[in-house]
Write a protein that holds these residues in place. Structure first.
Motif, mmCIF file in Angstrom:
data_model
loop_
_atom_site.group_PDB
_atom_site.id
_atom_site.type_symbol
_atom_site.label_atom_id
_atom_site.label_comp_id
_atom_site.label_asym_id
_atom_site.label_seq_id
_atom_site.Cartn_x
_atom_site.Cartn_y
_atom_site.Cartn_z
ATOM 1 N N UNK A 185 -4.916 6.407 -5.290
ATOM 2 C CA UNK A 185 -3.548 6.633 -5.751
ATOM 3 C C UNK A 185 -2.665 5.429 -5.455
ATOM 4 N N UNK A 186 -2.797 4.886 -4.245
ATOM 5 C CA UNK A 186 -2.002 3.718 -3.877
ATOM 6 C C UNK A 186 -2.418 2.501 -4.699
ATOM 7 N N UNK A 187 -3.719 2.356 -4.965
ATOM 8 C CA UNK A 187 -4.209 1.219 -5.738
ATOM 9 C C UNK A 187 -3.716 1.278 -7.183
ATOM 10 N N UNK A 188 -3.751 2.458 -7.775
ATOM 11 C CA UNK A 188 -3.261 2.596 -9.148
ATOM 12 C C UNK A 188 -1.758 2.310 -9.224
ATOM 13 N N UNK A 189 -1.018 2.764 -8.238
ATOM 14 C CA UNK A 189 0.426 2.510 -8.230
ATOM 15 C C UNK A 189 0.703 1.015 -8.138
ATOM 16 N N UNK A 190 -0.011 0.334 -7.245
ATOM 17 C CA UNK A 190 0.167 -1.106 -7.112
ATOM 18 C C UNK A 190 -0.303 -1.829 -8.372
ATOM 19 N N UNK A 191 -1.356 -1.318 -9.021
ATOM 20 C CA UNK A 191 -1.819 -1.923 -10.273
ATOM 21 C C UNK A 191 -0.718 -1.891 -11.327
ATOM 22 N N UNK A 192 -0.014 -0.786 -11.410
ATOM 23 C CA UNK A 192 1.119 -0.698 -12.339
ATOM 24 C C UNK A 192 2.210 -1.685 -11.952
ATOM 25 N N UNK A 193 2.524 -1.745 -10.665
ATOM 26 C CA UNK A 193 3.589 -2.623 -10.197
ATOM 27 C C UNK A 193 3.273 -4.088 -10.467
ATOM 28 N N UNK A 243 0.820 -1.218 0.000
ATOM 29 C CA UNK A 243 0.000 0.000 0.000
ATOM 30 C C UNK A 243 0.850 1.261 0.000
ATOM 31 N N UNK A 244 2.160 1.124 -0.023
ATOM 32 C CA UNK A 244 3.070 2.275 0.018
ATOM 33 C C UNK A 244 3.418 2.677 -1.415
ATOM 34 N N UNK A 245 2.850 3.766 -1.934
ATOM 35 C CA UNK A 245 3.093 4.122 -3.336
ATOM 36 C C UNK A 245 4.565 4.364 -3.642
ATOM 37 N N UNK A 246 5.284 5.015 -2.727
ATOM 38 C CA UNK A 246 6.695 5.293 -2.989
ATOM 39 C C UNK A 246 7.489 3.995 -3.134
ATOM 40 N N UNK A 247 7.217 3.035 -2.254
ATOM 41 C CA UNK A 247 7.899 1.744 -2.308
ATOM 42 C C UNK A 247 7.558 1.001 -3.596
ATOM 43 N N UNK A 248 6.278 0.961 -3.935
ATOM 44 C CA UNK A 248 5.863 0.231 -5.133
ATOM 45 C C UNK A 248 6.380 0.899 -6.411
ATOM 46 N N UNK A 249 6.339 2.237 -6.434
ATOM 47 C CA UNK A 249 6.829 2.944 -7.624
ATOM 48 C C UNK A 249 8.306 2.662 -7.856
ATOM 49 N N UNK A 250 9.087 2.661 -6.781
ATOM 50 C CA UNK A 250 10.522 2.421 -6.928
ATOM 51 C C UNK A 250 10.803 1.013 -7.439
ATOM 52 N N UNK A 288 5.695 4.462 -22.209
ATOM 53 C CA UNK A 288 4.638 5.472 -22.206
ATOM 54 C C UNK A 288 5.050 6.579 -21.242
ATOM 55 N N UNK A 289 5.260 7.796 -21.738
ATOM 56 C CA UNK A 289 5.678 8.885 -20.839
ATOM 57 C C UNK A 289 4.714 9.096 -19.677
ATOM 58 N N UNK A 290 3.429 8.834 -19.886
ATOM 59 C CA UNK A 290 2.451 9.035 -18.811
ATOM 60 C C UNK A 290 2.715 8.095 -17.646
ATOM 61 N N UNK A 291 3.170 6.891 -17.940
ATOM 62 C CA UNK A 291 3.489 5.943 -16.876
ATOM 63 C C UNK A 291 4.681 6.446 -16.078
ATOM 64 N N UNK A 292 5.708 6.923 -16.767
ATOM 65 C CA UNK A 292 6.879 7.459 -16.067
ATOM 66 C C UNK A 292 6.533 8.646 -15.205
ATOM 67 N N UNK A 293 5.682 9.528 -15.714
ATOM 68 C CA UNK A 293 5.279 10.703 -14.941
ATOM 69 C C UNK A 293 4.483 10.306 -13.704
ATOM 70 N N UNK A 294 3.608 9.327 -13.865
ATOM 71 C CA UNK A 294 2.811 8.876 -12.720
ATOM 72 C C UNK A 294 3.713 8.275 -11.649
ATOM 73 N N UNK A 295 4.643 7.425 -12.042
ATOM 74 C CA UNK A 295 5.518 6.783 -11.064
ATOM 75 C C UNK A 295 6.436 7.803 -10.379
ATOM 76 N N UNK A 296 6.857 8.806 -11.121
ATOM 77 C CA UNK A 296 7.685 9.845 -10.512
ATOM 78 C C UNK A 296 6.908 10.585 -9.434
ATOM 79 N N UNK A 297 5.658 10.878 -9.709
ATOM 80 C CA UNK A 297 4.825 11.548 -8.706
ATOM 81 C C UNK A 297 4.566 10.628 -7.523
ATOM 82 N N UNK A 298 4.330 9.340 -7.800
ATOM 83 C CA UNK A 298 4.007 8.387 -6.739
ATOM 84 C C UNK A 298 5.128 8.232 -5.733
#
Length: 305
Positions: free
Chosen positions: A267-275, A156-163, A181-191
Motif C-alpha cells: 500500500x505504501x509502495x503504490x502510494x509513493x509510486x503515484x506520488x 514510506x508514509x502513505x498519508x504524507x505522500x497522498x497529501x 481518473x476517479x480511481x486515482x482520487x479514490x485510492x489517494x483518499x483512502x491512503x
C-alpha cells in the motif's frame, strides 16, 4: 512568477567543472568535459568519456553527496548490479562552494528514455527484484547503515505522500497531459488514512524511479545511479518502482525474485509510486522531457494496476 523547485541555486558549467577537475586531479587535466544530465539536485558531467562527475545544484543536496561518498564503496561489492563508486572526491573552494565527486561511468540509458514496451520488461523486472532483495538484506543495513537518517523525506508514509500528490495531479491535469481518473482520487483518499509500515528499517536507495535504473542496449539492467537519498527506511520506499515501472508479467517476475511483499508495504509502495510518477510528470511537462512525461504518465496507471 514562482521559481520551480528544481531551479539550481548554484550550477556548475562544463568550463567550471573542467577547471575544478583539472586543478584537483592532474590525471584528468585537459580531458574533454560535457554535460551528461541534469536533475533536481545535481548536474552531471562526462569527463574523458570514462568518468562521471556529480556537482550539487542545491544546498540541500550536500548531505546526500556526502552520504554517497561514504556509503557507495561499501555497497558496491554487495550488490548484483553496478552502482557508482566515487574515485575522485573534491572539496569546496572559492570557485565552487560544495563537495563533488567522480566515478567510472556505468554505460546505459535511463529506463525513462528507453521506454521498452511493458511486455519486454520481464527480465529487467526480475533483475531489479533481485537487486532490491540484496539491498534490503537486514545484514547490509547493519553493516553500511550506521549514521544514515531514517526516511527523512517520509516517503514510506502513505498519508504524507497522498497529501503531496493531489497538487501534482492538479498541475498535470491543468497542463492537459493527464486526464483525471476517479480511481486515482479514490485510492489517494483512502491512503490518507493509512499508517506507515512498521518493522525494522532496511537500507534503501531512497529515490528509486525510472530515471535511476539504467538499461543496456538489449533492455537488461545495467546499473542503479543517483544515490543522494540513500537512507534507512521501509522497503516500500524502493518497492515503489515495482508498481510505477512494471505491471502484469513483469511485476510478477519482480516479486518472484524479490519475495513476498506484505500488504502494508504494498500500500505504501503504490502510494509513493503515484506520488513520484505525478511529481516527475510535472517536472517533465515543465522542462520539455517528452519521453519522461510519457513514462511517468504510464506509471500513474501502472501504480493502480
Amino acid at each position: 512568477m514562482t521559481t520551480p523547485e528544481w531551479a539550481p541555486e548554484h550550477e556548475a558549467t562544463p568550463e567550471l567543472a573542467s577547471a575544478l577537475i583539472g586543478r584537483r586531479f592532474p590525471e584528468l587535466r585537459g580531458a574533454p568535459v560535457e554535460r551528461l544530465a541534469t536533475g533536481w539536485d545535481n548536474t552531471v558531467f562526462l569527463v574523458g568519456g570514462d568518468w562521471v562527475f556529480r556537482f550539487p545544484r542545491r544546498r540541500m543536496a550536500i548531505g546526500g553527496v556526502e552520504r554517497e561518498i561514504a556509503v557507495l564503496p561499501v555497497l558496491a561489492p554487495r550488490l548484483p548490479l553496478p552502482v557508482p563508486v566515487p574515485r575522485f572526491v573534491g572539496g569546496p573552494s572559492d570557485d565552487f562552494p560544495w563537495p563533488f565527486w567522480g566515478a567510472r561511468r556505468i554505460p546505459g540509458r535511463e529506463l525513462a528514455d528507453v521506454r521498452p514496451p511493458d511486455g519486454d520488461r520481464v527480465v529487467l523486472a526480475a533483475e531489479t527484484g533481485a537487486f532490491l532483495r540484496a539491498l534490503h538484506d537486514p545484514a547490509l543495513a547493519r553493516e553500511a547503515g550506521k549514521g544514515l537518517p531514517v526516511d527523512p523525506m517520509g516517503r514510506a508514509d502513505p498519508a504524507e505522500r497522498a497529501s503531496r500528490t493531489h497538487g501534482r495531479l492538479d498541475a498535470i491535469a491543468a497542463r492537459g497531459v493527464w486526464e483525471r481518473d476517479p480511481a486515482v482520487g479514490e485510492f489517494l483518499a483512502a491512503a490518507q488514512g493509512w499508517a506507515a509500515p512498521g518493522g525494522e528499517p532496511v537500507l534503501v536507495h531512497g529515490d528509486l524511479h525510472v530515471r535511476h535504473l539504467l538499461l543496456t542496449p538489449g533492455g537488461r539492467a545495467a546499473g542503479v545511479i543517483d544515490w543522494g537519498d540513500v537512507c534507512l527506511g521501509a522497503p516500500a520506499v524502493d518497492l515503489s518502482l515495482a508498481y510505477a515501472g512494471f505491471e502484469g508479467a513483469a511485476r510478477e517476475a519482480f516479486l518472484a525474485e524479490y519475495g513476498p511483499v506484505p500488504g502494508e508495504q504494498e500500500a505504501a509502495a503504490r502510494t509513493l509510486a503515484l506520488n513520484l510518477s505525478a511529481t516527475l510528470a510535472e517536472y517533465a511537462a515543465s522542462t520539455g522531457r517528452e519521453a519522461l512525461l510519457a513514462e511517468t504518465i504510464a506509471g500513474i496507471g501502472r501504480a493502480l494496476s
